[in-house]
Write an enzyme that holds these catalytic residues in place. Structure first.
Site, mmCIF file in Angstrom:
data_model
loop_
_atom_site.group_PDB
_atom_site.id
_atom_site.type_symbol
_atom_site.label_atom_id
_atom_site.label_comp_id
_atom_site.label_asym_id
_atom_site.label_seq_id
_atom_site.Cartn_x
_atom_site.Cartn_y
_atom_site.Cartn_z
ATOM 1 N N GLU A 307 0.819 -1.203 0.000
ATOM 2 C CA GLU A 307 0.000 0.000 0.000
ATOM 3 C C GLU A 307 0.852 1.253 0.000
ATOM 4 O O GLU A 307 0.611 2.193 -0.755
ATOM 5 C CB GLU A 307 -0.927 0.001 1.227
ATOM 6 C CG GLU A 307 -1.831 1.213 1.324
ATOM 7 C CD GLU A 307 -2.851 1.246 0.211
ATOM 8 O OE1 GLU A 307 -2.796 2.196 -0.585
ATOM 9 O OE2 GLU A 307 -3.674 0.336 0.125
ATOM 10 N N ASP A 311 0.939 4.146 -2.962
ATOM 11 C CA ASP A 311 0.626 5.540 -2.666
ATOM 12 C C ASP A 311 1.770 6.463 -3.076
ATOM 13 O O ASP A 311 1.557 7.504 -3.701
ATOM 14 C CB ASP A 311 0.336 5.710 -1.173
ATOM 15 C CG ASP A 311 -0.934 5.006 -0.730
ATOM 16 O OD1 ASP A 311 -1.719 4.586 -1.605
ATOM 17 O OD2 ASP A 311 -1.148 4.868 0.479
ATOM 18 N N SER A 522 -7.485 2.525 -3.359
ATOM 19 C CA SER A 522 -6.146 2.833 -2.871
ATOM 20 C C SER A 522 -5.299 3.493 -3.955
ATOM 21 O O SER A 522 -4.396 4.263 -3.655
ATOM 22 C CB SER A 522 -5.431 1.554 -2.425
ATOM 23 O OG SER A 522 -6.007 1.022 -1.273
ATOM 24 N N ASP A 564 -17.509 13.575 -16.221
ATOM 25 C CA ASP A 564 -18.681 12.902 -15.641
ATOM 26 C C ASP A 564 -18.693 11.437 -16.050
ATOM 27 O O ASP A 564 -18.585 11.111 -17.242
ATOM 28 C CB ASP A 564 -19.956 13.611 -16.108
ATOM 29 C CG ASP A 564 -21.175 13.201 -15.307
ATOM 30 O OD1 ASP A 564 -21.013 12.475 -14.309
ATOM 31 O OD2 ASP A 564 -22.290 13.627 -15.678
ATOM 32 N N ILE A 565 -18.810 10.545 -15.070
ATOM 33 C CA ILE A 565 -18.846 9.105 -15.330
ATOM 34 C C ILE A 565 -20.299 8.648 -15.206
ATOM 35 O O ILE A 565 -20.935 8.854 -14.166
ATOM 36 C CB ILE A 565 -17.958 8.337 -14.338
ATOM 37 C CG1 ILE A 565 -16.553 8.954 -14.293
ATOM 38 C CG2 ILE A 565 -17.902 6.858 -14.704
ATOM 39 C CD1 ILE A 565 -15.834 8.981 -15.624
ATOM 40 N N GLY A 583 -24.148 13.699 -13.765
ATOM 41 C CA GLY A 583 -23.952 14.477 -12.553
ATOM 42 C C GLY A 583 -23.393 13.621 -11.434
ATOM 43 O O GLY A 583 -22.774 12.578 -11.655
ATOM 44 N N ASP A 585 -23.002 10.979 -8.446
ATOM 45 C CA ASP A 585 -23.571 9.687 -8.071
ATOM 46 C C ASP A 585 -22.704 9.075 -6.972
ATOM 47 O O ASP A 585 -21.559 9.473 -6.775
ATOM 48 C CB ASP A 585 -23.664 8.751 -9.292
ATOM 49 C CG ASP A 585 -22.334 8.531 -9.974
ATOM 50 O OD1 ASP A 585 -21.448 7.910 -9.368
ATOM 51 O OD2 ASP A 585 -22.173 9.011 -11.119
#
Length: 605
Positions: A307, A311, A522, A564-565, A583, A585
């Site tokens: 992790e 990062d 992550s 926008d997805i 928009g 979600d």
């Protein structure tokens, strides 16, 4: 953090002229909290009387309402105070407890033989931490601690299911932990989304295609190499999120940080190998390592944190040459009952908050990929942690969290197999929001998949059970709810998350000397955080203030700079979860970043 105290209370008492501990009967106790143990935890035995526990005592933050008012004013792009962030001293003054609270708590602790030299106080003195044997903690709190085990794992905790306080302290202590907190503070489950070639030595050239085959996206402008649908690199993110042509100009003023826990640390050799492959201009760069509570940094390759590496490689690589800071915070709640030596039973995330709030100049952007099911965190504790995040925001820090990797709860759509049940006697099906992502003062980052982007199925999202919806979300979230069928979703509409999103699959990182493909929110959080750091660079290069708390700007005007997805859902808890749509979600929030558009929308502070 250091505590100057003896492990043996008898030695402590013999060395000082402090009153002996009172018996339980000396106080009139009032029950402060009583819980049903979360599902999966089994009580094993009484806690060892001599086990040392670090108790964190939260005193009321006397003027937090004022701090919150300041936070929203300096974060609202339409307010005349926008960007006028508070100093550390100003924030400390607003959350400092009243003198009466300090005095009464000190007197109570003194009655158990504990003096000033035994305390650790937070910067604002709103937290007091003491180190005592379980036998003393049980007398102080009129309770019994036990050893608990989680399922078939080796995770153990020392916890109680209720505790009390002397009634005269009722208005002067907000909470004490660890008592009833059963959170495991897990890292987001990136390892659940590893690609099959995890340890295969695949040359990066395999994924680089001719530009004649580039993917032209719907906007008619963005062009991304098709290899990015097989593996995500720094180059992919630069192309997709349009940061590649920007040259940072204010690195001396800027900073980005990542926070790691659970014995994770960034391996320097893996980072250099990653840079050599994907960011060669950063090969000779360095980052600042900060150990909190003796957090690990032994640089042994076979102990490198997956992790932490993810990062650092993408947060630092994408934002280079922004100065980078990596925190590693030691301590974890699990207790190993086979080891008799005292162990740290502190909550490491609160330790990190104490540390970073005590310093004058924390990183301007911080990404964290750890969290837990909200219901395993007592509400009063969650609110205090969230208040710490608000303090950072008021000081001009953008705090981002991964939204979670199990959809709306457990990632299971089968209604007969799900594990989402409330932690109370009702034991009913309930979506499981993730904390701290659900905190209204943090920016939660969901995940996408593929190019063109769609919502990735595991992206955590939904609605908090603890926090009311903040006013900055009102319009965007209400538009979504207007088109949402009720039934399984009814009653789940408090504070909504995530706020934004970024790619969350097939990230190519280096771990323990080998390339691997990894996914999860992550990956999404450090990627979005790097874009925020570059936006801060734009502002700082013009002698303007950094973005700080992002959400009021994002929901007011910044959303116009996001992609926008509109495809995908995040199943879990025996349901298909929520759908992505036009928009905002609860899977991808307002969308994924377009740096070039966002920089044009930056507030004119």
């Amino acid at each position: 953090m250091k505590f100057f105290t003896s492990c043996l209370l008898a030695v402590t008492l013999a060395s000082r002229s402090i009153a002996l501990p009172r018996t339980d009967g000396a106080y009139n106790f009032q029950l402060r909290e009583s819980i049903t143990p979360p599902r999966g935890w089994q009580r094993l035995s009484a806690a060892p009387a001599d086990h040392i526990i670090h108790l964190r005592i939260g005193l009321p933050q006397s003027r937090f309402d004022e701090l919150e008012k300041h936070l929203y004013e300096v974060s609202d792009p339409f307010h005349h105070r926008y960007g006028q962030h508070l100093s550390k001293a100003e924030v400390d003054a607003l959350v400092a407890p009243k003198k009466q609270s300090l005095d009464l708590v000190d007197e109570w602790l003194a009655s158990f033989g504990l003096g000033e030299q035994d305390f650790y106080r937070s910067s604002a003195k709103d937290w007091v931490t003491i180190r005592v044997p379980i036998s003393v903690a049980e007398k102080m709190l009129n309770t019994k601690y036990h050893v608990w085990k989680y399922g078939e794992t080796d995770d153990h905790l020392i916890r109680t299911t209720d505790y009390s306080l002397p009634d005269h302290l009722n208005e002067h202590v907000e909470l004490i932990q660890p008592t009833t907190i059963f959170a495991r503070w897990s890292k987001m489950k990136a390892t659940f989304h590893l690609d099959k070639d995890i340890f295969e030595e695949i040359p990066i050239a395999k994924f680089v295609s001719s530009t004649s085959q580039d993917l032209g996206l719907a906007d008619g402008v963005t062009v991304v190499d098709p290899s990015c649908n097989a593996t995500v690199t720094i180059r992919c993110l630069q192309q997709l999120y349009k940061t590649g042509n920007y040259k940072p100009r204010a690195s001396e003023k800027n900073s980005i940080g990542i926070s790691s826990y659970l014995e994770e640390f960034v391996n320097e050799q893996d980072l250099k190998t990653f840079y050599l492959e994907q960011r060669p201009d950063a090969i000779n760069s360095t980052f600042t390592f900060i150990s909190v509570n003796d957090g690990l940094n032994n640089q042994t390759l076979d102990e490198a944190g997956m992790e932490a590496n993810l990062d650092a490689q993408f947060a630092f690589g994408l934002s280079f040459p922004t100065p980078a800071i990596a925190y590693s915070t030691a301590g974890r709640p699990p207790f190993n009952p086979d080891i008799l030596t005292p162990l740290n039973t502190n909550e490491p995330y609160a330790d990190w908050l104490d540390y970073v709030l005590s310093h004058e100049n924390p990183p301007l952007t911080i990404s964290t990929s750890y969290g837990e099911s909200e219901q395993t965190v007592p509400e009063d504790y969650a609110r205090r942690v969230c208040a710490g995040i608000a303090q950072l925001g008021a000081r001009g820090v953008s705090v981002l969290f991964s939204s979670g990797d199990f959809g709306v709860g457990d990632g299971i759509e089968d209604p007969d197999s799900h594990t989402c049940f409330t932690n109370d006697d009702r034991n009913i099906t309930r979506f499981m929001p993730t904390f701290p992502a659900s905190c209204p003062f943090a920016t939660a980052v969901g995940g996408t998949n593929d190019i063109p982007e769609v919502a990735v199925f595991f992206s955590g999202g939904g609605f908090s059970d603890y926090f009311q919806r903040p006013r900055y979300q009102a319009h965007a979230v209400e538009n979504y709810l207007d088109n949402l069928p009720y039934g399984i979703y009814e009653g789940k509409f408090n504070k909504a998350f995530p706020d934004v999103a970024a790619l969350g699959r097939r990230f190519r990182i280096w771990w323990r000397g080998k390339p691997m493909s990894i996914g999860g929110t992550s990956a999404s959080a450090p990627a979005f955080a790097a874009v925020v750091a570059l936006l801060n660079d734009v502002l700082l290069s013009q002698n303007k203030k950094p973005l700080g708390f992002l959400n009021p700007w994002l929901y007011a005007t910044g959303f116009s700079g996001l992609n926008d997805i509109m495809i995908g859902n995040n199943p879990g808890c025996g349901t298909p979860g929520f759908n992505a749509t036009v928009g905002w979600d609860p899977i991808t929030g307002l969308g994924t970043p377009n740096f070039e558009k966002m920089r044009k929308l930056l507030p004119k502070n």
